[in-house]
Design an enzyme around this catalytic site. Structure first.
Site, mmCIF file in Angstrom:
data_model
loop_
_atom_site.group_PDB
_atom_site.id
_atom_site.type_symbol
_atom_site.label_atom_id
_atom_site.label_comp_id
_atom_site.label_asym_id
_atom_site.label_seq_id
_atom_site.Cartn_x
_atom_site.Cartn_y
_atom_site.Cartn_z
ATOM 1 N N LEU B 227 0.808 -1.219 0.000
ATOM 2 C CA LEU B 227 0.000 0.000 0.000
ATOM 3 C C LEU B 227 0.851 1.285 0.000
ATOM 4 C CD1 LEU B 227 -2.990 0.976 0.215
ATOM 5 C CD2 LEU B 227 -2.604 1.188 2.686
ATOM 6 N N ASP B 228 0.555 2.169 -0.943
ATOM 7 C CA ASP B 228 1.201 3.494 -1.011
ATOM 8 C C ASP B 228 2.718 3.421 -1.130
ATOM 9 O OD1 ASP B 228 -1.319 4.630 -0.762
ATOM 10 O OD2 ASP B 228 -1.171 4.851 1.401
#
Lengths: 284, 284, 284, 284
Positions: B227-228
């Site tokens: 994530l990210d």
């Protein structure tokens, strides 16, 4: 390892990049940087190229001769080739403002600048202690209306005696004559304390204050005979507000002037600047 | 006039630029843009090149075949060649926030974006009127924990039916599964509302407020399974102060998100992005 | 809860802040924002103050009368008091460029702007579909040399019929006459596509290209009779390089124009702007 | 003319501004600057006020006593009052990096900083020549694991002997102990070479390079016992690209570090900073 930088501009024609890169490959060089630009409107091609040669007998002078006859003449190029061993020599002209001087000498001492500073010239004696503390020769050459020609003769003598490559006016506050400009075309860098072409001439912060702008700027450009109208090398700006007095604008502007001038000097001394039509191409 | 864009990366070796530019010259092409980059640490060479061919019989497919056997295989290149005639197809995924959608569709309608938007997908129906007013098909595909797999199957069906080249998550607010990511590697662009890697995950403006930062940011990156943490394409920031409430941070951030996402999309759709080692090379 | 905004300017004298804040305390108000500025050179005092009143019977009109006789007259103040309930009414003037229009209407629809847009006026019909899709009345009022006076009469009629508070020229491309300017002094907001005072007049991006600047800008200002010389509300800039063609400058500039105009409109509609001596005080 | 600066924070209540400004008016003072801030979430009121008193017999100490009993106690304020005559004394801690030192001493010599630098402390001798050239006493206090406590005792002795008001760690590269932090709470300013909270700890430029960020930053903050987690005073950033090596990031970052640290020092020494909840209010 020998490393050279090549700057070229000429009419845009097919095959230039292939010809130049072939030539370097033939000479056992390796291209480690290549950037080019085409001005489509004027049909002019610009290229900057860095190349390394492992041959211990590599000679930049021989390479230049060979490049000229094999490549440059064919494409009718304007070109320059620099050996990365030779650091350019920069003369610093200052007056009474010390912020750019402190900044540049701090960077110079830290090894951040790829250049030599053989001396500093000033029309006043105020900044001599700074030059002394950094152990750089300081020449006080006063300038008045009557002595301007003489003063410039002395300046030229020093510039030539030290084989100066380029001159930096670090808030020098004097208008440089055409004689000097013609001897150092696109080799005199000035820092102007506004976002040119806004507020040309003297007291730009006063003009900015009066106009109520919300942003101030600084511009580094090559000096040409028309005041503040030479090719722009670098610009930067800072936001201001109604709370800024003229003194606050001046204080804020000093940080801009320091960084803009330092960056322009880095671009120039690393041979990243090409000039044409009173504009610059600045390679990354 | 035929125009192609070539993207190459491979181990850095002498003679690559010469070989490629020679090859183009031989094929009667003219190089109109060339930029390269060498990662010295990893010894990887990257190049982006645009070339024009005046021959009316020029075929991009024939050129590709010939380039592969004559050049690419020799240097063991990873390469892509695009005809500038073919605009990439972009699918837009949105949720409830409308600012990026308005911004992108406004740019799209103005002809500012070099791409096609065959459809918009959303897990909510809120933004349908906007899609309608811009006359772009809108598919409402709700997503719940239980229906996530089904929803994604529907999404994939649409993506494949329209030969979508890349996906943009314009504040989509859903975590995309590994299946979709693997089908579109480095082809799913997300906009995260912080200056990554600061404030990963949900509610970055709340975290920024709590930490008392003086600058907020937005980051556009390719989606990877972590994530990210995918390759960053574009970032920008804005100064804030203690006077900003969380709502004010969010409002200020919206302008950043719009511009950062639009610029990332432009870089991607103009084939200026190369990815390696979870980082990007973005040519100018 | 009643909330008002007070704007004051007058000669700087001791005790102004105390008098005003005392007065509000006496009226059971609570100051929730106060910012002041003194122009030391001109000896002028400026203040912006927001105050809340819990009394359900609070009347802004009564407060105004009382403020006038008890405070304003004593200090010979120029002052304005606004109730936060009343949103200002903004007329949008456009021509053929759509980027500012899309941007403003997108923000308007998202509820980001504290104002009402009763109608859009244009001298061309090109942007009518956009107005339609946002369901805002669109009046096509063509302007030629011969019909200029008539066209303006029609504009004035509409402005007065809708009790318009201020006008925004969103790339309107027509010079507004003195009649209109005098009816709406410091109430007509223009967006100029340069960093004023650089490049006044038409085609600023062409001039910027020719001068070879490294930064372009946009300026939002109040319209005065002297072209592009009115009080500056907001400015912003973006870095550019030699690789930018005029078209690229124009494209880059569009993003600046959108944000600078939107921010100027926010400052104005939130009553944060005061004008004096052709300059602005913009409270935060 | 006597000039004082008052900093206040307390629970937000009606009438604070009126009470304080009345009090100053009663004491024949003139408010020349007032800015306030209310944290609505926490219901805390902050105010910074500058006032001038023409009475030649004005005594800051008497004013303080009177302010305490008449105003501060009533509202249960935390408050500080400074006479503008007294410049704060700043101790500089450095190690081997010279860029922030050159920058600060250049500004100091130019009269740009409203403070005194009684001495410089370093754990290495490398920067002594710079201190010497600026004629500022330099104390070499080496720090090893074993001598850390002794070294700090020596530091404290010097700090107390010179009545130091605040400490600046200008790339000091040592972790300061809790003892020192508790003696100088919110009075030790550090410059961290990243955009905090991204890249806390050592080698942030290496981490930034690895993550492939497109923007680097610098953060000046007060030192607290948790590493790199204290209240942020100032941050700034610069755009970078894939062409930046780690060394290039470091070089670019130096300019950020210099300006961010200098600005934080100016805010602190001009008494514009208030700290609460590990965040800062920075008045303009």
């Amino acid at each position: 390892m020998n490393k050279i930088t090549i700057l070229i501009h000429c009419k845009d024609l097919p095959g230039i990049i292939a010809s130049v890169t072939n030539f370097i490959t033939e000479k056992q060089g390796n291209v480690i940087y290549l950037d080019q630009h085409v001005d489509r409107e004027q049909n002019i091609f610009f290229m900057r190229l860095e190349s390394e040669f492992q041959d211990p007998n590599f000679s930049t002078e021989t390479f230049k001769d060979c490049f000229k006859s094999n490549i440059a003449d064919e494409f009718n190029m304007k070109w320059r080739i620099y050996s990365s061993e030779k650091k350019p020599k920069m003369a610093l002209f200052v007056s009474k403002y010390d912020h750019c001087l402190y900044d540049l000498l701090g960077r110079y001492n830290s090894g951040e600048l790829n250049l030599e500073i053989p001396f500093i010239i000033s029309n006043h004696n105020d900044l001599k202690p700074i030059a002394d503390s950094f152990k750089i020769p300081f020449y006080h050459i006063p300038v008045t209306k009557d002595t301007k020609a003489q003063a410039e003769a002395k300046q030229l003598e020093l510039l030539e005696a030290h084989n100066i490559d380029f001159i930096v006016l670090a808030r020098y506050m004097q208008i440089v004559s055409g004689t000097l400009i013609n001897k150092y075309p696109n080799k005199i860098i000035n820092i102007h304390h506004s976002f040119l072409p806004a507020f040309v001439g003297a007291k730009p912060y006063h003009s900015a204050y009066k106009r109520g702008v919300k942003i101030i700027g600084a511009t580094s450009h090559y000096v040409t005979e028309e005041l503040d109208a030479g090719p722009i090398i670098e610009q930067d700006v800072a936001h201001v507000s109604h709370t800024y007095t003229i003194d606050a604008l001046i204080a804020k502007g000093r940080d801009l002037e320091k960084i803009v001038l330092a960056n322009a000097i880095k671009s120039h001394s690393n041979r990243k600047v090409m000039v044409y039509n009173n504009k610059t191409v600045i390679f990354s």
